[in-house]
Design a protein around this motif. Structure first.
Motif, PDB file in Angstrom:
ATOM      1  N   VAL A  66       0.802  -1.254   0.037  1.00 52.30           N
ATOM      2  CA  VAL A  66       0.067  -0.086  -0.050  1.00 52.30           C
ATOM      3  C   VAL A  66       0.811   1.453   0.043  1.00 52.30           C
ATOM      4  O   VAL A  66       0.581   2.171  -0.674  1.00 52.30           O
ATOM      5  CB  VAL A  66      -1.000   0.028   1.281  1.00 52.30           C
ATOM      6  CG1 VAL A  66      -1.749   1.391   1.248  1.00 52.30           C
ATOM      7  CG2 VAL A  66      -2.011  -1.102   1.065  1.00 52.30           C
TER       8      VAL A  66
ATOM      9  N   LEU B  46      -1.153  -7.082  -4.131  1.00 54.59           N
ATOM     10  CA  LEU B  46      -2.382  -7.050  -3.389  1.00 54.59           C
ATOM     11  C   LEU B  46      -3.351  -8.075  -4.023  1.00 54.59           C
ATOM     12  O   LEU B  46      -4.301  -8.724  -3.546  1.00 54.59           O
ATOM     13  CB  LEU B  46      -3.027  -5.491  -3.408  1.00 54.59           C
ATOM     14  CG  LEU B  46      -2.438  -4.578  -2.501  1.00 54.59           C
ATOM     15  CD1 LEU B  46      -3.101  -3.295  -2.583  1.00 54.59           C
ATOM     16  CD2 LEU B  46      -2.291  -4.966  -1.301  1.00 54.59           C
TER      17      LEU B  46
ATOM     18  N   ILE C 273      -7.582  -7.642   1.525  1.00 54.75           N
ATOM     19  CA  ILE C 273      -7.237  -6.366   1.599  1.00 54.75           C
ATOM     20  C   ILE C 273      -8.323  -5.957   2.679  1.00 54.75           C
ATOM     21  O   ILE C 273      -9.306  -5.963   3.013  1.00 54.75           O
ATOM     22  CB  ILE C 273      -7.718  -5.507   0.452  1.00 54.75           C
ATOM     23  CG1 ILE C 273      -6.938  -5.907  -0.721  1.00 54.75           C
ATOM     24  CG2 ILE C 273      -7.313  -4.043   0.630  1.00 54.75           C
ATOM     25  CD1 ILE C 273      -7.406  -5.225  -2.131  1.00 54.75           C
TER      26      ILE C 273
ATOM     27  N   ASP D  98      -6.530  -0.603   4.395  1.00 58.42           N
ATOM     28  CA  ASP D  98      -5.804  -0.548   3.308  1.00 58.42           C
ATOM     29  C   ASP D  98      -6.584   0.080   2.070  1.00 58.42           C
ATOM     30  O   ASP D  98      -6.394   0.876   1.302  1.00 58.42           O
ATOM     31  CB  ASP D  98      -5.132  -1.759   3.012  1.00 58.42           C
ATOM     32  CG  ASP D  98      -3.981  -1.991   3.890  1.00 58.42           C
ATOM     33  OD1 ASP D  98      -3.464  -0.843   4.538  1.00 58.42           O
ATOM     34  OD2 ASP D  98      -3.288  -3.205   3.808  1.00 58.42           O
TER      35      ASP D  98
ATOM     36  N   THR E 100     -10.158  -0.861  -4.733  1.00 58.40           N
ATOM     37  CA  THR E 100     -10.211  -2.212  -3.996  1.00 58.40           C
ATOM     38  C   THR E 100     -11.309  -3.073  -4.742  1.00 58.40           C
ATOM     39  O   THR E 100     -11.039  -4.196  -4.799  1.00 58.40           O
ATOM     40  CB  THR E 100     -10.720  -1.689  -2.489  1.00 58.40           C
ATOM     41  OG1 THR E 100      -9.785  -0.797  -1.974  1.00 58.40           O
ATOM     42  CG2 THR E 100     -10.942  -2.805  -1.729  1.00 58.40           C
TER      43      THR E 100
END
Length: 272
Positions: free
Chosen positions: A144, A166, A173, A177, A186
């Motif tokens: 991150v 990731l 996740i 984050d 995301t």
């Protein structure tokens, strides 16, 4: 006010100056100085790197001063003021531009190198920026953090590495984050991970964890990060390439519209 910066065109190497014909002053090591004021601190350093290593300062220093006005930076009473810059960040950049202790430079901690990356990106100190990226690549271990720094300072290789880690690691996740990298990123990462699981399930008959709950192969190893983020990576590559391209060919950059950190050098009367 926008300002278009023209990078100097490629030219044949300049012949080494003849010391015998240069008079009493050495052509390389008789250096003028410049005084900067950053917050409440005065810094007096050789002008050389600011004139020869930064396109931003090279342009600024060539702007003519008004009649009967002493040029900024020639004295403590009339320093070249850098507004909006931290004196700690500036001092860390000077450590690299004018090293007093070379072994100490290479051993600088991560936060010091981030300061160097920050200002070298802002002011186009290309060699210092490249060195900072080299030093930070092994020092930044969190995905991150790598992503956030990549976005701030236009390092496309870090952006790819962060997204790939990731997307392909077993661990999901966290909410913390997710808040840092943003909802859109995301969601894209989870969609990429879900697609990788489906692909893995259909192609692998033994899709079962062992007795310890560990899969023999990562379910996410073939996550198509490049496909998901193709456009973002393309733009990141273009932004990152500007720092290498400007060193090699003549090209105009419109700083007002360029992505990433502001290109404004804040000093009295000089706004780029």
């Amino acid at each position: 006010m926008s300002f278009a910066l023209m990078a100097p065109p490629s030219a044949p190497p300049t012949p080494e100056p003849n010391d015998e014909d240069s008079g009493p002053r050495d052509p390389k090591y008789y250096l003028d100085s410049v005084t900067f004021k950053v917050e409440d601190r005065l810094f007096k350093v050789p002008r050389y790197h600011f004139e020869h290593s930064s396109e931003i300062f090279a342009t600024t220093f060539t702007l003519p001063a008004g009649d009967d006005v002493q040029a900024e930076g020639h004295s403590d009473e009339n320093p070249f003021i850098l507004d909006g810059i931290s004196k700690v960040d500036f001092q860390r950049l000077l450590k690299v531009l004018y090293p007093l202790d070379i072994p100490q430079i290479l051993g600088m901690p991560k936060d010091d190198w981030i300061s160097v990356l920050k200002l070298s990106t802002l002011w186009y100190f290309l060699d210092a920026r490249e060195l900072a990226i080299q030093q930070l690549t092994s020092r930044i271990t969190e995905s991150v953090e790598r992503i956030l720094l990549a976005r701030d300072y236009e390092v496309s290789s870090w952006l790819r590495a962060g997204y790939t880690d990731l997307a392909r690691r077993e661990e999901g996740i966290s909410m913390e984050d997710a808040e840092k990298i943003g909802l859109r990123t995301t969601v894209q990462l989870y969609q990429t991970r879900e697609a990788a699981i489906k692909s893995y399930s259909s192609s692998t008959s033994g899709f079962r964890p062992n007795q310890y709950g560990v899969y023999s192969q990562s379910r996410f190893q073939h996550a198509d990060v490049e496909g998901t983020f193709r456009e973002e990576f393309r733009l990141a590559d273009l932004a990152s390439a500007a720092y290498a391209r400007s060193r090699e060919i003549g090209e105009v950059y419109e700083y007002e519209s360029a992505p990433g950190p502001s290109r404004q050098l804040q000093a009295p009367g000089h706004y780029l």
